[in-house]
Write a protein that holds these residues in place. Structure first.
Motif, PDB file in Angstrom:
ATOM      1  N   GLN A 146      32.529  41.964  55.704  1.00  0.00           N
ATOM      2  CA  GLN A 146      33.548  41.214  54.986  1.00  0.00           C
ATOM      3  C   GLN A 146      34.677  42.128  54.523  1.00  0.00           C
ATOM      4  OE1 GLN A 146      31.698  39.106  51.699  1.00  0.00           O
ATOM      5  NE2 GLN A 146      31.766  37.175  52.835  1.00  0.00           N
ATOM      6  N   SER A 147      35.851  41.525  54.310  1.00  0.00           N
ATOM      7  CA  SER A 147      36.942  42.210  53.627  1.00  0.00           C
ATOM      8  C   SER A 147      37.201  41.470  52.318  1.00  0.00           C
ATOM      9  CB  SER A 147      38.209  42.235  54.482  1.00  0.00           C
ATOM     10  OG  SER A 147      38.598  40.928  54.876  1.00  0.00           O
ATOM     11  N   VAL A 148      37.275  42.237  51.231  1.00  0.00           N
ATOM     12  CA  VAL A 148      37.400  41.673  49.892  1.00  0.00           C
ATOM     13  C   VAL A 148      38.590  42.315  49.194  1.00  0.00           C
ATOM     14  CG1 VAL A 148      36.291  41.349  47.649  1.00  0.00           C
ATOM     15  CG2 VAL A 148      34.920  41.256  49.744  1.00  0.00           C
ATOM     16  N   ILE A 170      39.198  38.268  44.966  1.00  0.00           N
ATOM     17  CA  ILE A 170      38.528  38.166  43.666  1.00  0.00           C
ATOM     18  C   ILE A 170      39.489  38.626  42.582  1.00  0.00           C
ATOM     19  CG2 ILE A 170      36.631  39.065  42.254  1.00  0.00           C
ATOM     20  CD1 ILE A 170      35.002  39.264  44.866  1.00  0.00           C
ATOM     21  N   GLY A 171      39.736  37.763  41.610  1.00  0.00           N
ATOM     22  CA  GLY A 171      40.638  38.079  40.517  1.00  0.00           C
ATOM     23  C   GLY A 171      39.897  38.595  39.298  1.00  0.00           C
ATOM     24  N   LEU A 172      40.403  39.677  38.715  1.00  0.00           N
ATOM     25  CA  LEU A 172      39.819  40.239  37.497  1.00  0.00           C
ATOM     26  C   LEU A 172      40.822  40.193  36.361  1.00  0.00           C
ATOM     27  CD1 LEU A 172      38.396  42.040  39.990  1.00  0.00           C
ATOM     28  CD2 LEU A 172      37.334  43.114  38.013  1.00  0.00           C
ATOM     29  N   ARG A 173      40.311  40.023  35.158  1.00  0.00           N
ATOM     30  CA  ARG A 173      41.127  40.104  33.950  1.00  0.00           C
ATOM     31  C   ARG A 173      40.240  40.563  32.808  1.00  0.00           C
ATOM     32  NH1 ARG A 173      46.038  38.126  32.463  1.00  0.00           N
ATOM     33  NH2 ARG A 173      46.173  36.971  34.412  1.00  0.00           N
ATOM     34  N   ASP A 174      40.716  41.566  32.088  1.00  0.00           N
ATOM     35  CA  ASP A 174      39.976  42.089  30.931  1.00  0.00           C
ATOM     36  C   ASP A 174      38.529  42.444  31.287  1.00  0.00           C
ATOM     37  OD1 ASP A 174      42.231  41.723  29.314  1.00  0.00           O
ATOM     38  OD2 ASP A 174      41.661  39.655  28.857  1.00  0.00           O
ATOM     39  N   GLY A 175      38.333  43.019  32.472  1.00  0.00           N
ATOM     40  CA  GLY A 175      37.015  43.504  32.845  1.00  0.00           C
ATOM     41  C   GLY A 175      36.035  42.436  33.272  1.00  0.00           C
ATOM     42  N   ARG A 176      36.539  41.245  33.581  1.00  0.00           N
ATOM     43  CA  ARG A 176      35.681  40.150  34.031  1.00  0.00           C
ATOM     44  C   ARG A 176      36.246  39.513  35.289  1.00  0.00           C
ATOM     45  NH1 ARG A 176      35.632  39.744  28.382  1.00  0.00           N
ATOM     46  NH2 ARG A 176      33.525  39.624  27.458  1.00  0.00           N
ATOM     47  N   ILE A 177      35.360  38.985  36.146  1.00  0.00           N
ATOM     48  CA  ILE A 177      35.806  38.192  37.290  1.00  0.00           C
ATOM     49  C   ILE A 177      36.193  36.817  36.765  1.00  0.00           C
ATOM     50  CG2 ILE A 177      35.077  37.080  39.429  1.00  0.00           C
ATOM     51  CD1 ILE A 177      33.255  39.458  39.952  1.00  0.00           C
ATOM     52  N   VAL A 178      37.435  36.418  37.032  1.00  0.00           N
ATOM     53  CA  VAL A 178      37.917  35.144  36.495  1.00  0.00           C
ATOM     54  C   VAL A 178      38.135  34.088  37.574  1.00  0.00           C
ATOM     55  CG1 VAL A 178      38.950  36.162  34.436  1.00  0.00           C
ATOM     56  CG2 VAL A 178      40.301  36.016  36.538  1.00  0.00           C
ATOM     57  N   ASN A 179      38.263  34.491  38.831  1.00  0.00           N
ATOM     58  CA  ASN A 179      38.422  33.508  39.899  1.00  0.00           C
ATOM     59  C   ASN A 179      38.132  34.162  41.242  1.00  0.00           C
ATOM     60  OD1 ASN A 179      41.032  34.623  41.015  1.00  0.00           O
ATOM     61  ND2 ASN A 179      41.762  34.025  38.987  1.00  0.00           N
ATOM     62  N   GLU A 180      37.940  33.328  42.244  1.00  0.00           N
ATOM     63  CA  GLU A 180      37.686  33.814  43.596  1.00  0.00           C
ATOM     64  C   GLU A 180      38.224  32.805  44.596  1.00  0.00           C
ATOM     65  OE1 GLU A 180      34.033  35.085  46.614  1.00  0.00           O
ATOM     66  OE2 GLU A 180      33.689  34.954  44.457  1.00  0.00           O
TER      67      GLU A 180
END
Length: 226
Positions: A26-28, A204-214
């Motif tokens: 996969q490519s991420v 994969i979206g990150l914000r403030d050290g958390r995964i928030v969306n994909e």
């Protein structure tokens, strides 16, 4: 997994309870604002930073249980890493920069394979040139060739176009995905550019050290976990 580091103002929580599976091949793309934890997550994936809690597993091995020497050997044999800064050895030619990790891994055909990779990134004619004699785009091509020369199962790229103009950046991305396809590697890409991330199978979206969306297909039945 989590990551907490000691800073001047005390302990800082960088990543909060990240849980992520990536399938082989996969490519991420990892995206998010500055300070969201993208590069820190990539560092954990490459064993360049140790998780505070949790485990990092790659190719069936537990990276969090390895010491520094074991991690170095694992990266040498199984990973290619490309940074925003080129990290070339200034006293070595392009050919020597690409061949060095192959020599350290004991490949007898190190220089032959290094020439093949330089040709693949369009720098066969620059093999005997030193980094100071090359443009930024050319130096990043050498860094790509060096990362791809061991034919790694996993490619990690942290803002590989960050120091380049738009034209050179687009060319580097074409080469990066081309190398991924040629070697069948799993690719993890950190970028601020949505258009670059969109070329990946998953974003994969990150914000403030958390995964928030994909976006894109979730890790499922494409193959073994990388």
């Amino acid at each position: 997994m989590t990551l907490t580091l000691d800073g001047n103002a005390g302990r800082v929580e960088i990543l909060h309870g990240i849980s992520l599976d990536v399938q082989s091949g996969q490519s991420v793309g990892l995206i998010g604002p500055s300070g969201s934890g993208k590069s820190s997550l990539l560092m954990l994936m490459g064993g360049l930073e140790q998780a505070t809690t949790g485990r990092v597993q790659a190719l069936g091995k537990d990276l969090t249980a390895m010491d520094e020497d074991q991690l170095a050997r694992f990266r040498r044999d199984s990973m290619g890493i490309v940074f925003q800064s080129f990290h070339l050895i200034p006293t070595m030619t392009a050919l020597e920069n690409v061949a060095t990790p192959l020599e350290l891994a004991g490949h007898r055909d190190a220089f032959e394979r290094a020439r093949e990779e330089l040709e693949a990134v369009g720098l066969a004619a620059r093999a005997d040139h030193y980094p100071a004699q090359m443009s930024g785009g050319e130096q990043q091509r050498v860094a790509l060739a060096r990362a791809a020369a061991p034919r790694p199962k996993i490619l990690l790229a942290d803002e590989p176009t960050g120091n380049l103009d738009g034209t050179n950046g687009a060319a580097i991305m074409d080469l990066l995905f081309g190398l991924r396809d040629r070697h069948g590697s799993t690719l993890i890409l950190v970028t601020h550019a949505d258009d670059l991330a969109a070329r990946c199978d998953r974003v994969i979206g990150l914000r403030d050290g958390r995964i928030v969306n994909e976006r894109g297909p979730a890790a499922a039945d494409a193959g073994e976990v990388a």
